[in-house]
Motif scaffolding. Structure first.
Motif, short mmCIF file in Angstrom:
data_model
loop_
_atom_site.label_atom_id
_atom_site.label_comp_id
_atom_site.label_asym_id
_atom_site.label_seq_id
_atom_site.Cartn_x
_atom_site.Cartn_y
_atom_site.Cartn_z
N GLY A 55 -0.12 -20.62 -7.89
CA GLY A 55 -1.18 -19.71 -7.53
C GLY A 55 -2.26 -19.52 -8.57
O GLY A 55 -3.12 -18.66 -8.42
N PRO A 75 -7.86 -15.94 -4.49
CA PRO A 75 -7.32 -15.08 -3.44
C PRO A 75 -5.80 -15.02 -3.49
O PRO A 75 -5.14 -15.84 -4.14
CB PRO A 75 -7.80 -15.75 -2.15
CG PRO A 75 -8.14 -17.15 -2.53
CD PRO A 75 -8.59 -17.10 -3.96
N GLU A 76 -5.23 -14.03 -2.79
CA GLU A 76 -3.79 -13.86 -2.80
C GLU A 76 -3.12 -15.06 -2.14
O GLU A 76 -3.46 -15.45 -1.03
CB GLU A 76 -3.40 -12.58 -2.06
CG GLU A 76 -1.91 -12.30 -2.11
CD GLU A 76 -1.54 -10.98 -1.44
OE1 GLU A 76 -0.33 -10.71 -1.33
OE2 GLU A 76 -2.46 -10.25 -1.03
N CYS A 106 -1.00 -18.79 2.89
CA CYS A 106 -1.33 -17.38 3.00
C CYS A 106 -0.38 -16.72 3.99
O CYS A 106 0.14 -17.37 4.89
CB CYS A 106 -2.78 -17.20 3.45
SG CYS A 106 -3.18 -18.10 4.99
#
Length: 365
Positions: A55, A75-76, A106
């Protein structure tokens, strides 16, 4: 940086071509300690961006020094098994707009899929991050996301997706994004000339269907064609020439069998389903891909370079038109799982090795 030199390295896969196009090269380690690096992009100022599956987006200086702190603003990301941060791809007009694209897993363990986001890179961090696309439907598990990105001649974006491993029949369902290649404008909207736009039972983003897990994509600007490769099951990895609206067959036709040896399909071909340009059995587990058009290795000019995980080599593929005429295995002496391969702006070949202590390598004559 460490340099290792190899003379006439590379084992030819086809005995009839022995001795043809062998190249002297040396391998330099630019960065190590990368956590399963997945993708590489070259910035105009000579720096490089590298994604880590865990990540993180990492920055490597023009001198080859890995910056200690990760780039902020990512982003997550859902991280688990194969799920994580995948591709980083610069906008074709990056020099003017500083935009880039990220593909990533995601969602949650109960419902997740592949996402695409755009952001502006200010030289140190990501800004104006926006999710552009989320593959549907959400799925359980953490396998087969695809994630590779390419830009076509009109600067639209294509991204390969996976079949989620447990939902392979969805690759034949035009009402699902699973097991497909999708095409988007760079703002995330749908090009109106996509092949199934306006069909009530089809996702408008679809460009082609019938794929298992697309992990290599290259736009060949010289020959104006899109090439992709995908993981087969046990055997049957495929290299495909992608055309809009075509069905590439998975799982109705395949050259592989299931991991337990069970037959997935008795058919390797059927009318209306596309055949691969070549298939690899046993599996090499193809990952990244680049079309070499640099000047440092004239022996490789125009060759397709395919990084392989299980095969632990880079497969060099030569074409005559759309016919594969030569294949050669390179860099097997490094004993590494290769996740990505890129042609650098300097004409060198760049490699990412897949490991908790992965490396960024530079190959020069």
């Amino acid at each position: 940086m460490r340099k290792i030199q190899y003379a006439l390295a590379g084992t030819l896969a086809l005995a009839a071509t022995a001795g043809v196009n062998a190249a002297d090269y040396q391998v330099t380690t630019l960065a190590d300690g990368l956590n399963h690096p997945w993708s590489l992009a070259f910035l105009p100022d000579g720096r490089m961006l590298v994604t880590e599956r865990a990540g993180r987006l990492r920055l490597v200086s023009a001198a080859g020094e890995l910056q200690a702190e990760a780039v902020t603003g990512v982003p997550e990301v859902f991280v688990d098994n194969q799920a994580g941060l995948f591709e980083v791809a610069l906008d074709p007009e990056f020099a003017d707009n500083q935009r880039l694209f990220l593909s990533y897993a995601c969602g949650s363990p109960e419902s997740n899929n592949t996402c695409l986001a755009s952001a502006r890179f200010n030289g140190e961090a990501l800004e104006d991050v926006s999710e552009l696309f989320r593959a549907e439907p959400g799925k359980r598990g953490s396998a087969h996301y695809g994630g590779r990105i390419a830009f076509l001649a009109d600067n639209t974006l294509v991204m390969g997706l996976g079949d989620a491993f447990i939902l392979r029949e969805e690759a034949q369902n035009k009402g699902s994004h699973l097991g497909s290649i999708v095409r988007l404008k760079r703002d995330g909207s749908v090009p109106q000339d996509n092949p199934w736009v306006g069909q009530a039972d089809a996702k408008p983003e679809l460009y082609s269907i019938g794929h298992r897990n697309v992990q290599g994509m290259v736009w060949d600007a010289v020959n104006q064609r899109l090439l992709s490769h995908e993981h087969g099951p046990r055997g049957g990895d495929e290299l495909n020439l992608i055309e809009p609206g075509k069905n590439y067959g998975w799982p109705v036709i395949t050259y592989g069998v299931d991991y337990n040896g069970a037959v997935i399909s008795p058919y390797t071909e059927k009318p209306g389903l596309e055949q691969p340009l070549t298939e690899w059995t046993p599996s090499i587990a193809p990952s990244g891909m680049t079309l070499y058009r640099g000047e440092l290795f004239p022996e490789w000019q125009g060759s397709l370079m395919v990084s392989a995980l299980a095969g632990q080599h880079v497969r060099r593929v030569e074409f005559a038109g759309t016919e594969v005429v030569t294949e050669e295995n390179l860099f097997g002496e490094l004993n590494a799982r290769f996740r990505d391969v890129r042609t650098g702006p300097d004409g060198a070949l760049y490699l990412l090795t897949d490991s908790p202590q992965g490396q960024l390598l530079r190959v020069t004559p």
